[in-house]
Design an enzyme around this catalytic site. Structure first.
Site, PDB file in Angstrom:
ATOM      1  N   SER A 146      -4.700  -5.975   8.803  1.00 11.97           N
ATOM      2  CA  SER A 146      -6.162  -5.957   8.725  1.00 11.97           C
ATOM      3  C   SER A 146      -6.595  -4.832   7.796  1.00 11.97           C
ATOM      4  O   SER A 146      -5.837  -3.882   7.557  1.00 11.97           O
ATOM      5  CB  SER A 146      -6.722  -5.681  10.124  1.00 11.97           C
ATOM      6  N   TYR A 159      -7.238  -0.385  17.970  1.00 11.49           N
ATOM      7  CA  TYR A 159      -6.984  -1.519  17.056  1.00 11.49           C
ATOM      8  C   TYR A 159      -6.472  -0.963  15.721  1.00 11.49           C
ATOM      9  O   TYR A 159      -5.490  -1.450  15.171  1.00 11.49           O
ATOM     10  CB  TYR A 159      -8.252  -2.342  16.871  1.00 11.49           C
TER      11      TYR A 159
HETATM   12  N1  LIG Z   1     -10.998 -12.408  12.245  1.00 14.76           N
HETATM   13  C1  LIG Z   1     -10.968 -11.269  11.569  1.00 14.76           C
HETATM   14  O1  LIG Z   1     -12.021 -10.763  11.114  1.00 14.76           O
HETATM   15  C2  LIG Z   1      -9.668 -10.572  11.302  1.00 14.76           C
HETATM   16  C3  LIG Z   1      -9.671  -9.498  10.397  1.00 14.76           C
HETATM   17  C4  LIG Z   1      -8.485  -8.824  10.153  1.00 14.76           C
HETATM   18  C5  LIG Z   1      -7.340  -9.208  10.793  1.00 14.76           C
HETATM   19  N2  LIG Z   1      -7.334 -10.258  11.677  1.00 14.76           N
HETATM   20  C6  LIG Z   1      -6.077 -10.584  12.352  1.00 14.76           C
HETATM   21  O2  LIG Z   1      -5.823 -11.965  12.199  1.00 14.76           O
HETATM   22  C7  LIG Z   1      -4.968 -12.404  13.261  1.00 14.76           C
HETATM   23  C8  LIG Z   1      -5.497 -13.721  13.800  1.00 14.76           C
HETATM   24  O3  LIG Z   1      -6.752 -13.536  14.389  1.00 14.76           O
HETATM   25  P1  LIG Z   1      -7.970 -14.554  14.247  1.00 14.76           P
HETATM   26  O4  LIG Z   1      -9.063 -13.835  13.565  1.00 14.76           O
HETATM   27  O5  LIG Z   1      -7.504 -15.836  13.709  1.00 14.76           O
HETATM   28  O6  LIG Z   1      -8.420 -14.671  15.782  1.00 14.76           O
HETATM   29  P2  LIG Z   1      -8.273 -15.796  16.882  1.00 14.76           P
HETATM   30  O7  LIG Z   1      -8.951 -17.072  16.452  1.00 14.76           O
HETATM   31  O8  LIG Z   1      -8.695 -15.179  18.174  1.00 14.76           O
HETATM   32  O9  LIG Z   1      -6.719 -16.075  16.906  1.00 14.76           O
HETATM   33  C9  LIG Z   1      -5.808 -15.234  17.553  1.00 14.76           C
HETATM   34  C10 LIG Z   1      -4.546 -16.036  17.818  1.00 14.76           C
HETATM   35  O10 LIG Z   1      -3.590 -15.160  18.426  1.00 14.76           O
HETATM   36  C11 LIG Z   1      -3.050 -15.811  19.540  1.00 14.76           C
HETATM   37  N3  LIG Z   1      -2.575 -14.864  20.530  1.00 14.76           N
HETATM   38  C12 LIG Z   1      -3.250 -13.851  21.127  1.00 14.76           C
HETATM   39  N4  LIG Z   1      -2.447 -13.235  22.015  1.00 14.76           N
HETATM   40  C13 LIG Z   1      -1.244 -13.878  21.977  1.00 14.76           C
HETATM   41  C14 LIG Z   1      -0.016 -13.730  22.652  1.00 14.76           C
HETATM   42  N5  LIG Z   1       0.165 -12.775  23.595  1.00 14.76           N
HETATM   43  N6  LIG Z   1       0.998 -14.568  22.367  1.00 14.76           N
HETATM   44  C15 LIG Z   1       0.839 -15.541  21.433  1.00 14.76           C
HETATM   45  N7  LIG Z   1      -0.296 -15.739  20.756  1.00 14.76           N
HETATM   46  C16 LIG Z   1      -1.324 -14.917  21.033  1.00 14.76           C
HETATM   47  C17 LIG Z   1      -4.163 -16.702  20.077  1.00 14.76           C
HETATM   48  O11 LIG Z   1      -3.599 -17.793  20.788  1.00 14.76           O
HETATM   49  P3  LIG Z   1      -3.558 -17.993  22.387  1.00 14.76           P
HETATM   50  O12 LIG Z   1      -4.730 -17.261  22.958  1.00 14.76           O
HETATM   51  O13 LIG Z   1      -3.617 -19.481  22.542  1.00 14.76           O
HETATM   52  O14 LIG Z   1      -2.238 -17.429  22.799  1.00 14.76           O
HETATM   53  C18 LIG Z   1      -4.781 -17.187  18.773  1.00 14.76           C
HETATM   54  O15 LIG Z   1      -4.078 -18.312  18.304  1.00 14.76           O
HETATM   55  C19 LIG Z   1      -4.926 -11.257  14.265  1.00 14.76           C
HETATM   56  O16 LIG Z   1      -3.703 -10.553  14.124  1.00 14.76           O
HETATM   57  C20 LIG Z   1      -6.085 -10.372  13.845  1.00 14.76           C
HETATM   58  O17 LIG Z   1      -5.899  -9.027  14.201  1.00 14.76           O
HETATM   59  C21 LIG Z   1      -8.474 -10.954  11.915  1.00 14.76           C
END
Ligand SMILES: NC(=O)c1ccc[n+]([C@@H]2O[C@H](COP(=O)([O-])OP(=O)(O)OC[C@H]3O[C@@H](n4cnc5c(N)ncnc54)[C@H](OP(=O)(O)O)[C@@H]3O)[C@@H](O)[C@H]2O)c1
Length: 252
Positions: A146, A159
């Protein structure tokens, strides 16, 4: 002859956190580029929906019941992928949680969830996959970090710490394995519209995060999926190690 529209034909990819957001879009992009995809997460109904859509488009898909905080489950996910899809070329460590909040007054359970998922989860999955990649002399590990892994902010301390850890782990591992043909990539998104903010437990932090997202034209999950695809579809001698992708109107 290889099809330029399908640069990952014949490859096998495993994407964690594929049940929503960036992981789901990445699985779609890699499958569209020709890879067989293993998709892992805890919400089985969401994975089954995605698997159905990808198969309808002709992809080979393996849905994995995966909690990345469980070391045995991580090992089993990699083992099943290799056994059922015939190998593992690309691992995308995307699963993560962002439980923003101040350190003063925090619930340390939020910290445990972030550190076990964002840090140990990446390490367990990498540990399970890396030996085989080194043995085969090729492979990609892409870690979704991130902007928060590069810019610390008030209200995001743990975080930030979790993503800082991902960045350090990635660079150390890169130096260890790059001479043996294995590429380590780091993708650092800015604000992306996904379900990530839904799980924030401190009400003021949740409100601030939603407000920050609304103040800009946030990225879509597909925008990050394209970055991952770009990284892993380079020729073998080209390693794109790091990509920081922000919305154009995100200042920090
Ligand atoms: N959205 C943003 O603005 C942003 C910015 C920078 C970085 N990121 C990073 O991008 C990545 C994906 O996030 P997203 O934005 O796509 O959010 P999201 O839609 O909430 O997706 C998060 C994913 O992680 C999975 N997850 C959470 N805990 C888990 C566990 N213990 N075991 C297996 N899977 C798990 C969830 O699946 P289940 O709940 O079904 O397990 C879901 O598929 C993260 O690492 C986040 O830090 C996001």
């Amino acid at each position: 002859m290889s099809d330029p529209a399908r640069p990952l034909q014949g490859k096998v990819a495993l994407v964690t956190g594929a049940s929503s957001g960036i992981g789901e879009a990445t699985a779609e992009a890699l499958a569209a580029a020709g890879a067989a995809v293993a998709i892992g997460a805890r919400r089985k109904d969401r994975l089954d929906d995605l698997a159905g859509r990808l198969r309808a488009d002709g992809a080979t898909v393996l849905a994995l019941d995966l909690d990345v905080t469980d070391e045995q489950a991580c090992a089993a996910a990699v083992e099943r992928t290799r056994a059922e899809l015939g190998g593992l070329d690309v691992l995308v460590n995307n699963a993560g949680v962002m439980l923003l909040g101040t350190i003063v007054g925090a619930d340390p359970e939020d910290w445990r969830r972030m550190l076990t998922t964002n840090v140990l989860g990446v390490m367990y999955m990498t540990h399970a996959a890396i030996d085989g990649m080194v043995e085969q002399g090729s492979g990609d590990v892409v870690n979704v970090s991130s902007v928060a892994g590069r810019v610390a902010r008030k209200g995001a301390g743990v975080y930030n710490a979790s993503k800082w850890a991902v960045n350090a782990f990635s660079e150390s591992l890169r130096q260890e394995v790059t001479g043996r043909g294995v590429r380590i990539g780091l993708v650092e998104p800015g604000a992306v519209t996904t379900e990530l903010t839904d799980h924030i437990t401190q009400p003021a932090a949740k409100e601030a995060s939603l407000k920050a997202h609304a103040s800009m034209t946030a990225l879509r999950a597909e925008d990050i999926a394209r970055a991952v695809l770009y990284m892993v579809s380079q020729p073998a001698h080209v390693a794109v190690n790091e990509m920081l992708v922000r919305p154009t109107d995100q200042e920090r």
